[in-house]
Design an enzyme around this catalytic site. Structure first.
Site, PDB file in Angstrom:
ATOM      1  N   ARG A  54       0.914  -1.107   0.005  1.00  0.00           N
ATOM      2  CA  ARG A  54      -0.034   0.015   0.109  1.00  0.00           C
ATOM      3  C   ARG A  54       1.059   1.274  -0.011  1.00  0.00           C
ATOM      4  O   ARG A  54       2.270   0.998   0.268  1.00  0.00           O
ATOM      5  CB  ARG A  54      -0.877   0.106   1.265  1.00  0.00           C
ATOM      6  CG  ARG A  54      -0.894  -0.709   2.275  1.00  0.00           C
ATOM      7  CD  ARG A  54       0.266  -0.239   3.129  1.00  0.00           C
ATOM      8  NE  ARG A  54       0.200   1.260   3.485  1.00  0.00           N
ATOM      9  CZ  ARG A  54       1.113   2.140   3.697  1.00  0.00           C
ATOM     10  NH1 ARG A  54       2.359   1.733   3.815  1.00  0.00           N
ATOM     11  NH2 ARG A  54       0.747   3.264   3.961  1.00  0.00           N
ATOM     12  N   GLY A  55       0.480   2.345  -0.031  1.00  0.00           N
ATOM     13  CA  GLY A  55       1.017   3.579  -0.276  1.00  0.00           C
ATOM     14  C   GLY A  55       0.982   3.951  -1.658  1.00  0.00           C
ATOM     15  O   GLY A  55       1.539   2.821  -2.438  1.00  0.00           O
TER      16      GLY A  55
ATOM     17  N   ASN B  88      -5.038  12.611   0.997  1.00  0.00           N
ATOM     18  CA  ASN B  88      -4.278  11.863   1.484  1.00  0.00           C
ATOM     19  C   ASN B  88      -5.100  11.033   2.422  1.00  0.00           C
ATOM     20  O   ASN B  88      -6.449  11.118   2.538  1.00  0.00           O
ATOM     21  CB  ASN B  88      -3.168  12.541   2.345  1.00  0.00           C
ATOM     22  CG  ASN B  88      -2.046  11.531   3.128  1.00  0.00           C
ATOM     23  OD1 ASN B  88      -1.525  10.614   2.246  1.00  0.00           O
ATOM     24  ND2 ASN B  88      -1.811  11.633   4.128  1.00  0.00           N
ATOM     25  N   LYS B  89      -4.557  10.178   3.256  1.00  0.00           N
ATOM     26  CA  LYS B  89      -5.396   9.301   4.153  1.00  0.00           C
ATOM     27  C   LYS B  89      -6.434   9.909   5.130  1.00  0.00           C
ATOM     28  O   LYS B  89      -5.967  11.118   5.623  1.00  0.00           O
ATOM     29  CB  LYS B  89      -4.340   8.488   5.071  1.00  0.00           C
ATOM     30  CG  LYS B  89      -4.896   7.432   6.054  1.00  0.00           C
ATOM     31  CD  LYS B  89      -5.639   6.397   5.435  1.00  0.00           C
ATOM     32  CE  LYS B  89      -5.038   5.701   4.409  1.00  0.00           C
ATOM     33  NZ  LYS B  89      -6.037   4.808   3.743  1.00  0.00           N
TER      34      LYS B  89
ATOM     35  N   ASP C 191      -1.777  10.712  -1.552  1.00  0.00           N
ATOM     36  CA  ASP C 191      -2.102   9.730  -2.841  1.00  0.00           C
ATOM     37  C   ASP C 191      -2.487  10.325  -3.866  1.00  0.00           C
ATOM     38  O   ASP C 191      -2.420   9.844  -5.168  1.00  0.00           O
ATOM     39  CB  ASP C 191      -3.399   8.964  -2.272  1.00  0.00           C
ATOM     40  CG  ASP C 191      -2.956   8.100  -0.968  1.00  0.00           C
ATOM     41  OD1 ASP C 191      -2.810   8.726   0.166  1.00  0.00           O
ATOM     42  OD2 ASP C 191      -2.604   6.987  -1.205  1.00  0.00           O
TER      43      ASP C 191
ATOM     44  N   GLN D 211      -1.920   2.073   9.991  1.00  0.00           N
ATOM     45  CA  GLN D 211      -0.554   2.489   9.290  1.00  0.00           C
ATOM     46  C   GLN D 211       0.331   2.795  10.235  1.00  0.00           C
ATOM     47  O   GLN D 211       1.664   2.843  10.218  1.00  0.00           O
ATOM     48  CB  GLN D 211      -0.892   2.873   7.943  1.00  0.00           C
ATOM     49  CG  GLN D 211      -1.537   2.289   6.929  1.00  0.00           C
ATOM     50  CD  GLN D 211      -3.157   2.710   6.726  1.00  0.00           C
ATOM     51  OE1 GLN D 211      -3.483   2.953   7.747  1.00  0.00           O
ATOM     52  NE2 GLN D 211      -3.640   2.630   5.812  1.00  0.00           N
TER      53      GLN D 211
ATOM     54  N   ARG E 211      -7.439  -0.105  -6.847  1.00  0.00           N
ATOM     55  CA  ARG E 211      -7.833   0.853  -5.652  1.00  0.00           C
ATOM     56  C   ARG E 211      -8.082   2.037  -6.597  1.00  0.00           C
ATOM     57  O   ARG E 211      -7.186   2.383  -7.322  1.00  0.00           O
ATOM     58  CB  ARG E 211      -6.592   0.919  -4.861  1.00  0.00           C
ATOM     59  CG  ARG E 211      -6.183  -0.221  -4.128  1.00  0.00           C
ATOM     60  CD  ARG E 211      -5.677   0.010  -3.036  1.00  0.00           C
ATOM     61  NE  ARG E 211      -6.088   0.977  -1.757  1.00  0.00           N
ATOM     62  CZ  ARG E 211      -5.605   1.487  -0.848  1.00  0.00           C
ATOM     63  NH1 ARG E 211      -4.150   1.214  -0.470  1.00  0.00           N
ATOM     64  NH2 ARG E 211      -6.165   2.278   0.136  1.00  0.00           N
TER      65      ARG E 211
HETATM   66  O1  MRU Z   1      -4.476   3.357   2.347  1.00  0.00           O
HETATM   67  P1  MRU Z   1      -2.941   3.388   2.173  1.00  0.00           P
HETATM   68  O2  MRU Z   1      -2.087   2.640   3.161  1.00  0.00           O
HETATM   69  O3  MRU Z   1      -2.366   2.946   0.808  1.00  0.00           O
HETATM   70  O4  MRU Z   1      -2.644   4.919   2.280  1.00  0.00           O
HETATM   71  C1  MRU Z   1      -1.437   5.613   2.023  1.00  0.00           C
HETATM   72  C2  MRU Z   1      -1.334   6.850   2.448  1.00  0.00           C
HETATM   73  O5  MRU Z   1      -2.251   7.646   2.549  1.00  0.00           O
HETATM   74  C3  MRU Z   1       0.080   7.581   2.375  1.00  0.00           C
HETATM   75  O6  MRU Z   1       0.056   8.446   3.244  1.00  0.00           O
HETATM   76  C4  MRU Z   1       0.183   8.058   0.837  1.00  0.00           C
HETATM   77  O7  MRU Z   1      -0.085   6.913   0.047  1.00  0.00           O
HETATM   78  C5  MRU Z   1       1.454   8.566   0.775  1.00  0.00           C
HETATM   79  S1  MRU Z   1       2.446   7.460   0.697  1.00  0.00           S
HETATM   80  C6  MRU Z   1       3.953   7.799   0.043  1.00  0.00           C
END
Ligand code: MRU
Length: 372
Positions: A65-66, A265-266, A255, A214, A100
């Site tokens: 993920r990320g 972002n998250k 993201d 996370q 995703r």
């Molecule tokens: O749902 P995830 O764990 O894929 O979300 C990740 C994030 O929100 C990170 O902060 C984002 O991808 C930046 S990662 C370098």
């Protein structure tokens, strides 16, 4: 590979006892290997992806993920698909595209791969697809290291302004934007690793980042592996810490960021940005240029926000005192649940966008220079 990269890897190696990236190709066995992030922090499990279905499943179930890592994994997914069936290219790209919705790096990586594979003969397809995946992997490492270099002066200058009155610089981060979210280095944490390497005394407040945790599971794990002091906090603690002078700067990943500087972002990032703004604390997003969606200026109507399953909220996984990994329900049985994965921090709350090509203001005039 620079000297600094090596020293960071040596620190990471203490956990794995071998050179560690979040994804790599094992040339001898021709395997695509990943760290299964759903097993962390309890177990460092390396698994291999053997098919398109494995790659799709790894992205959708968040074994990887990320945003940047999702992109590189998708590129390897195309390789796995055409290695097994040279006629499966279009189907593979479509399947991976749908794993995703929010992280733009997925679309970006698939676009690059499909352009590179256009017109390639069937027998040469797998070789070229592997070449592309390895190229994206290597580029991601270099880009993420460069993000750290771009952001380093911000932390150095902030530390110079604070060093007479405090013992360390306090950074707050949300989710995991570290090496685990990329191939190596990370985005927000790349800046942290660079500052740590040159001796800026740091401490990181880590938001737990419900529902997938996370921050609690991954960010604390990798910061600790790099010997960077860090403290885990519940998601609602950031405002209080900012109000009481315990946070000097917030740095998060992204993201998808728009040309106008809105940062997706998250979920929960927006609330941190609001609190930072109210308390006069700088709030930066660190991201590769591949995370910028130049096709949209304002995020609110245009970015699809992923909604995930209710069980991520109703249930929580952990390790028992006896060492068993178990999942327990923390809600009443039939409670209504919504689970939005991401939110949008409007550009006006963002102090700057840290990229591999330097620091930009969160607006179209500044980010538009990246198109020149
Ligand atoms: O749902 P995830 O764990 O894929 O979300 C990740 C994030 O929100 C990170 O902060 C984002 O991808 C930046 S990662 C370098």
């Amino acid at each position: 590979m620079s000297e600094l990269s090596d020293s960071l890897r040596i620190q990471t190696m203490k956990i794995a006892d071998e050179r560690l990236q979040s994804i790599w190709f094992e040339a001898d066995s021709e395997e695509v290997c990943i760290i299964d992030q759903t097993s962390l922090p309890h177990e460092l499990k390396i698994i291999s992806l053997d098919s398109l279905e494995d790659a799709c499943q790894a992205i959708a179930s968040m074994q990887v993920r990320g945003a940047p890592l999702i992109g590189v994994t998708a590129a390897y997914g195309v390789y796995l698909a055409v290695r097994n069936d040279s006629g499966s290219l279009d189907r593979a790209i479509e399947a991976l595209r749908n794993t995703r919705p929010t992280a733009i790096n997925l679309q970006w990586a698939l676009q690059r791969v499909s352009e590179a594979l256009a017109g390639i003969e069937a027998e040469a397809l797998a070789g070229k697809a592997l070449e592309m995946a390895q190229l994206l992997e290597k580029e991601d490492i270099a880009v993420c290291e460069a993000i750290g270099d771009s952001g380093l002066p911000i932390l150095q200058a902030l530390w110079e302004s604070k060093r007479d009155s405090q013992e360390r610089l306090n950074i707050l981060t949300h989710c995991n934007a570290g090496a685990l979210a990329t191939v190596d280095w990370g985005t927000a944490l790349s800046v942290v690793y660079k500052a740590h390497a040159v001796g800026v005394p740091l401490h990181v407040w880590v938001d737990e980042t419900r529902p997938r945790n996370q921050g609690a599971a991954l960010t604390t794990w990798e910061l600790t592996a790099h010997h960077i002091p860090n403290t885990l906090i519940v998601d609602n603690a950031g405002g209080h810490l900012m109000q009481t002078g315990k946070v000097d700067i917030c740095i998060v990943g992204s993201d998808r960021t728009t040309l106008g500087g809105d940062v997706c972002n998250k979920i929960g990032t927006y609330l941190k940005a609001l609190a930072a703004h109210h308390n006069g604390i700088p709030f930066y997003a660190a991201l590769p240029v591949s995370t910028i969606d130049f096709s949209i200026v304002s995020a609110r109507e245009s970015i699809p926000i992923e909604e995930r399953g209710a069980e991520e909220v109703s249930h929580i996984e952990g390790i028992t005192v006896g060492g068993q990994i178990e999942t327990v329900r923390v809600t009443p049985e039939d409670v209504a649940i919504s689970n939005f994965g991401f939110d949008i921090t409007p550009a006006e709350l963002v102090s700057g966008i840290i990229t591999e090509r330097g620091i930009f203001e969160a607006n179209e005039a500044s980010l538009g220079k990246l198109l020149e």
